[in-house]
Motif scaffolding. Structure first.
Motif, PDB file in Angstrom:
ATOM      1  N   UNK A  80      89.046  90.324  63.213  1.00 32.17           N
ATOM      2  CA  UNK A  80      88.536  89.483  62.133  1.00 32.17           C
ATOM      3  C   UNK A  80      89.528  89.425  60.977  1.00 32.17           C
ATOM      4  N   UNK A  81      90.109  90.581  60.620  1.00 28.44           N
ATOM      5  CA  UNK A  81      91.097  90.610  59.548  1.00 28.44           C
ATOM      6  C   UNK A  81      92.344  89.823  59.902  1.00 28.44           C
ATOM      7  N   UNK A  82      92.775  89.917  61.172  1.00 27.51           N
ATOM      8  CA  UNK A  82      93.953  89.157  61.602  1.00 27.51           C
ATOM      9  C   UNK A  82      93.676  87.658  61.559  1.00 27.51           C
ATOM     10  N   UNK A  83      92.441  87.273  61.922  1.00 28.07           N
ATOM     11  CA  UNK A  83      92.077  85.860  61.851  1.00 28.07           C
ATOM     12  C   UNK A  83      92.123  85.334  60.425  1.00 28.07           C
ATOM     13  N   UNK A  84      91.632  86.146  59.483  1.00 32.60           N
ATOM     14  CA  UNK A  84      91.679  85.749  58.076  1.00 32.60           C
ATOM     15  C   UNK A  84      93.123  85.680  57.582  1.00 32.60           C
ATOM     16  N   UNK A  85      93.959  86.611  58.032  1.00 30.79           N
ATOM     17  CA  UNK A  85      95.374  86.586  57.658  1.00 30.79           C
ATOM     18  C   UNK A  85      96.052  85.329  58.190  1.00 30.79           C
ATOM     19  N   UNK A  86      95.694  84.919  59.403  1.00 30.78           N
ATOM     20  CA  UNK A  86      96.283  83.711  59.981  1.00 30.78           C
ATOM     21  C   UNK A  86      95.902  82.474  59.176  1.00 30.78           C
ATOM     22  N   UNK A  87      94.635  82.396  58.762  1.00 35.16           N
ATOM     23  CA  UNK A  87      94.197  81.263  57.950  1.00 35.16           C
ATOM     24  C   UNK A  87      94.943  81.235  56.624  1.00 35.16           C
ATOM     25  N   UNK A  88      95.126  82.409  56.019  1.00 37.38           N
ATOM     26  CA  UNK A  88      95.858  82.471  54.754  1.00 37.38           C
ATOM     27  C   UNK A  88      97.321  82.095  54.950  1.00 37.38           C
ATOM     28  N   UNK A  89      97.922  82.550  56.045  1.00 42.97           N
ATOM     29  CA  UNK A  89      99.318  82.218  56.347  1.00 42.97           C
ATOM     30  C   UNK A  89      99.515  80.709  56.439  1.00 42.97           C
ATOM     31  N   UNK A  90      98.558  80.024  57.036  1.00 38.75           N
ATOM     32  CA  UNK A  90      98.655  78.574  57.185  1.00 38.75           C
ATOM     33  C   UNK A  90      98.576  77.865  55.835  1.00 38.75           C
ATOM     34  N   UNK A  91      97.946  78.523  54.853  1.00 33.97           N
ATOM     35  CA  UNK A  91      97.790  77.917  53.531  1.00 33.97           C
ATOM     36  C   UNK A  91      98.996  78.171  52.617  1.00 33.97           C
ATOM     37  N   UNK A  92      99.883  79.075  53.016  1.00 32.67           N
ATOM     38  CA  UNK A  92     101.058  79.345  52.201  1.00 32.67           C
ATOM     39  C   UNK A  92     101.897  78.065  52.040  1.00 32.67           C
TER      40      UNK A  92
END
Length: 238
Positions: A80-92
């Motif tokens: 779940x944390x990795x999924x949230x990190x991926x979403x944030x990475x896409x927003x960079x």
């Protein structure tokens, strides 16, 4: 989020540092694992509370065999944390700027704006807006980035940064359904955009903003409220 120092060629690269990304991909999965493990550990206590919601799943958790339950909880939290990190990475947002042009990228999409096409740059909440010489919106930068770092780079490279915000803010008026100052086509786009704002469909809202811009309508919002003004390069029939 910090920006990189400008290199010798005078360009300013902007965006997350390696340290930002290490923190993102390290902290988010660990935090997710900790939260799910804590929920698993407290499941029995939550199930004992007569007013607690979702008691069925909480009563089931203590009956699961160990150590499989704990391992499963930790793996689920990490995922779940990795999924949230991926979403944030896409927003960079990453960018390269100099005195001639700005190129910025978010979620794999890159946009390049020449300096001579821009008459004003300003902050709009957590976004940055670039206006053309006809007062039309040339570009809008949104996502995860440091507005302060971008402001410093725009100023350093001589772009027309407006510290007081939108120089045309007094020209906006609130959108009201049926306003005779707008064409039926413009009303249709604004109506569709109001719906996407209510559904938090940002990409659709931005596409509709661009469609309105092609008609000579500049739009901004506060929550679900939309304000509009005409640009100096508006199309016929609006």
């Amino acid at each position: 989020m910090a920006s990189h120092n400008p290199p010798a060629d005078g360009r300013s690269p902007l965006g997350p540092t390696p340290g930002d990304r290490v923190f993102l991909w390290g902290a988010f999965p660990l935090l997710g694992a900790a939260v799910v493990w804590l929920l698993k550990a407290s499941a029995g206590w939550v199930a004992s509370l007569p007013w607690a919601p979702m008691q069925g799943p909480f009563k089931l958790v203590p009956s699961l065999p160990e150590p499989h339950a704990t391992i499963g909880a930790v793996v689920l939290g990490l995922a779940a944390g990795a999924g949230l990190a991926l979403l944030t990475e896409r927003e960079y947002v990453t960018a390269v700027m100099d005195g001639k042009q700005l190129s910025f990228t978010r979620d794999g999409h890159t946009r390049t704006v020449p300096r001579d096409a821009v008459a004003a740059v300003f902050r709009d909440g957590k976004q940055i807006v670039l206006l053309g010489h006809g007062t039309q919106e040339v570009a809008r930068i949104s996502g995860e980035f440091s507005v302060e770092a971008f402001e410093a780079a725009f100023t350093r490279h001589g772009w027309p940064w407006q510290a007081d915000g939108d120089p045309h803010r007094d020209s906006f008026r609130r959108w009201i359904e049926g306003d005779p100052a707008l064409s039926p086509a413009a009303h249709a786009l604004l109506r569709a955009r109001a719906h996407t704002l209510g559904k938090s469909r940002r990409d659709d809202a931005e596409q509709l903003r661009a469609d309105l811009g092609a008609m000579g309508i500049v739009v901004r919002e506060e929550g679900r409220r939309q304000d509009w003004r005409r640009s100096g390069s508006e199309a016929d029939g609006v």
